[in-house]
Design an enzyme around this catalytic site. Structure first.
Site, PDB file in Angstrom:
ATOM      1  N   TRP A   1       0.816  -1.216   0.000  1.00 37.60           N
ATOM      2  CA  TRP A   1       0.000   0.000   0.000  1.00 37.60           C
ATOM      3  C   TRP A   1       0.847   1.263   0.000  1.00 37.60           C
ATOM      4  O   TRP A   1       0.560   2.217  -0.725  1.00 37.60           O
ATOM      5  CB  TRP A   1      -1.004  -0.015   1.154  1.00 37.60           C
ATOM      6  CG  TRP A   1      -2.054  -1.058   0.917  1.00 37.60           C
ATOM      7  CD1 TRP A   1      -2.275  -2.186   1.640  1.00 37.60           C
ATOM      8  CD2 TRP A   1      -3.003  -1.091  -0.167  1.00 37.60           C
ATOM      9  NE1 TRP A   1      -3.301  -2.917   1.093  1.00 37.60           N
ATOM     10  CE2 TRP A   1      -3.765  -2.274  -0.011  1.00 37.60           C
ATOM     11  CE3 TRP A   1      -3.285  -0.252  -1.247  1.00 37.60           C
ATOM     12  CZ2 TRP A   1      -4.784  -2.632  -0.907  1.00 37.60           C
ATOM     13  CZ3 TRP A   1      -4.316  -0.606  -2.131  1.00 37.60           C
ATOM     14  CH2 TRP A   1      -5.043  -1.780  -1.951  1.00 37.60           C
TER      15      TRP A   1
ATOM     16  N   ASP B   1      -1.479   6.583   6.077  1.00 42.00           N
ATOM     17  CA  ASP B   1      -2.571   5.708   5.640  1.00 42.00           C
ATOM     18  C   ASP B   1      -2.838   4.729   6.777  1.00 42.00           C
ATOM     19  O   ASP B   1      -2.022   3.862   7.071  1.00 42.00           O
ATOM     20  CB  ASP B   1      -2.144   4.968   4.360  1.00 42.00           C
ATOM     21  CG  ASP B   1      -3.204   3.999   3.849  1.00 42.00           C
ATOM     22  OD1 ASP B   1      -4.243   3.824   4.521  1.00 42.00           O
ATOM     23  OD2 ASP B   1      -2.985   3.410   2.766  1.00 42.00           O
TER      24      ASP B   1
ATOM     25  N   LYS C   1     -12.461  -1.438   6.109  1.00 38.99           N
ATOM     26  CA  LYS C   1     -11.666  -2.427   6.835  1.00 38.99           C
ATOM     27  C   LYS C   1     -12.149  -2.511   8.284  1.00 38.99           C
ATOM     28  O   LYS C   1     -12.625  -3.537   8.734  1.00 38.99           O
ATOM     29  CB  LYS C   1     -10.177  -2.060   6.796  1.00 38.99           C
ATOM     30  CG  LYS C   1      -9.633  -1.737   5.406  1.00 38.99           C
ATOM     31  CD  LYS C   1      -9.419  -2.981   4.564  1.00 38.99           C
ATOM     32  CE  LYS C   1      -9.188  -2.706   3.093  1.00 38.99           C
ATOM     33  NZ  LYS C   1      -8.063  -1.870   2.765  1.00 38.99           N
TER      34      LYS C   1
HETATM   35  C1  PLP Z   1      -7.484  -1.393   1.432  1.00 37.55           C
HETATM   36  C2  PLP Z   1      -6.378  -0.421   1.572  1.00 37.55           C
HETATM   37  C3  PLP Z   1      -6.187   0.618   0.645  1.00 37.55           C
HETATM   38  C4  PLP Z   1      -7.076   0.793  -0.567  1.00 37.55           C
HETATM   39  O1  PLP Z   1      -8.309   1.192  -0.133  1.00 37.55           O
HETATM   40  P1  PLP Z   1      -9.502   1.596  -1.159  1.00 37.55           P
HETATM   41  O2  PLP Z   1     -10.509   2.137  -0.215  1.00 37.55           O
HETATM   42  O3  PLP Z   1      -9.911   0.342  -1.846  1.00 37.55           O
HETATM   43  O4  PLP Z   1      -8.964   2.610  -2.077  1.00 37.55           O
HETATM   44  C5  PLP Z   1      -5.165   1.496   0.857  1.00 37.55           C
HETATM   45  N1  PLP Z   1      -4.348   1.382   1.923  1.00 37.55           N
HETATM   46  C6  PLP Z   1      -4.498   0.401   2.832  1.00 37.55           C
HETATM   47  C7  PLP Z   1      -3.576   0.327   3.998  1.00 37.55           C
HETATM   48  C8  PLP Z   1      -5.521  -0.528   2.684  1.00 37.55           C
HETATM   49  O5  PLP Z   1      -5.677  -1.502   3.592  1.00 37.55           O
END
Ligand code: PLP
Length: 365
Positions: free
Chosen positions: A105, A176, A200
């Site tokens: 990511w 993130d 998540k």
């Molecule tokens: C799932 C995830 C993403 C992507 O998320 P989207 O909402 O599908 O764009 C980005 N960073 C992390 C850490 C993730 O777990």
């Protein structure tokens, strides 16, 4: 009705009491004669819902007053470009942003930002297959970086920064936190910007949370579209256009559920118990199961593991599903298995998984 233990990485399991309340209010929210999906985002009812959600999120995390809370769309992926559009481009003083690469990511975030401005990779653990965090001496941070980006929990590789992460930089940290926001307490004021997709650990897909310090809004260049400009979105209370109303409502119920549980220190204790039970099972299997991550950096939310004999993968998955354990197949880029044990996964679900894994290893080892 038979619900499975759902270990999916996302969209993922939601707290059962929240789903029950959603069901009960689906056709008639609080005597309005309509459900939340059907009401105007500018009406009194929904205004109350979004204001309560923001207040509850601020209380849970202790968000300082000089941070805006934005309820956006586009997922974390949209933020990969929105962040440089706001924090890098407008400055146009030639400064670069530093990116720390610890998994899929953060690497994607770096790649996307490279299209929009000057970006440096300030540390990468890719040579070690993302099995650890960088050592202090490995960071090559520039003195005048516009910001330093990191992914505090790598959902695919299962590597997590400590809650009190400190990097040797004066630049704002941009994190993130998609897959572990609200899993434990941390000091929001250490970060300039925090973001995450809700699907998540927080609520339904379609909602993206952004917490941004006031001084980091208003830096976007004039050509940045309003819908991607933090200052414009903040000035409009996340309602420059129609926000993801239903997802905001469900996330608000999850915030309440966390408060009733005792807040983030309470859920953090439960999460620590769940994670240590699962890692202990992997570690006592004498190599039958392996988690490649250095123990000090192991994620409490996403636990990837492999079977020593990969020929057993198909039977592991078939038998686990038959035992009511769902979503254990690993990400396609990593292979093997992954158990995501977010806030809404009770200890009983992890215990059921551990019991199955112990038994499978005994029978097939
Ligand atoms: C799932 C995830 C993403 C992507 O998320 P989207 O909402 O599908 O764009 C980005 N960073 C992390 C850490 C993730 O777990």
């Amino acid at each position: 009705m038979a619900r499975v233990w759902n270990f999916s990485a996302g969209p993922a399991v939601l707290p059962e009491p929240v789903l029950e309340q959603v069901r009960d209010e689906l056709l008639d929210w609080h005597g309005t004669g309509m459900g939340v999906m059907e009401m105007s985002h500018r009406g009194k009812a929904f205004t109350g819902i979004i204001e309560a959600a923001e207040a509850d999120l601020r209380a849970l995390l202790g968000v300082p007053a000089n941070y805006r809370v934005l309820f956006l769309q586009g997922g974390a992926t949209q933020q990969f470009s929105q962040i440089p559009l706001n924090l890098l481009d407008g400055a146009s003083d030639g400064r670069a942003a530093d990116y720390v690469v610890t998994g899929t990511w953060s690497k994607k975030a770096l790649t996307e930002a490279q299209r929009l401005g000057r970006v440096r990779c300030a540390a990468s653990t890719e040579a070690d297959a993302f099995s650890r965090l960088p050592e202090a001496a490995e960071y090559d941070l520039s003195a005048d970086a516009a910001y330093v980006h990191l992914c505090t929990n790598e959902t695919i590789h299962g590597v997590e920064f400590p809650a009190d992460v400190v990097l040797p930089t004066a630049a704002p940290l941009v994190a993130d936190m998609s897959s572990h926001l609200l899993s434990r307490p941390f000091d929001v004021s250490r970060f300039g910007l925090i973001y995450g997709g809700a699907q998540k650990n927080i609520g339904p897909a379609g909602l993206t949370l952004v917490l941004v310090r006031d001084d980091l809004t208003g830096r976007a260049a004039p050509q940045v579209p309003g819908l991607q400009n933090y200052a414009v979105e903040a000035a409009n209370g996340s309602m420059l256009n129609t926000p993801p109303t239903f997802a905001i409502y469900v996330a608000g119920l999850v915030f309440r559920w966390l408060q009733e549980l005792g807040g983030l220190s309470a859920i953090a204790r439960i999460n620590a118990d769940k994670a240590s039970a699962l890692y202990a099972c992997i570690d006592r299997s004498a190599g039958f199961y392996r988690n490649p991550v250095q123990p000090a950096c192991r994620s409490q939310m996403n636990v990837p593991f492999r079977l020593a004999d990969e020929n057993l993968n198909a039977s592991f998955l078939a038998e686990s599903e038959a035992a009511g354990l769902f979503g254990l197949k690993g990400h396609k880029s990593f292979g093997g298995m992954r158990a995501s044990i977010y806030n809404a996964m009770p200890l009983a679900g992890v215990s059921a998984l551990v019991e199955f894994m112990d038994d499978f290893a005994r029978r097939r080892g």
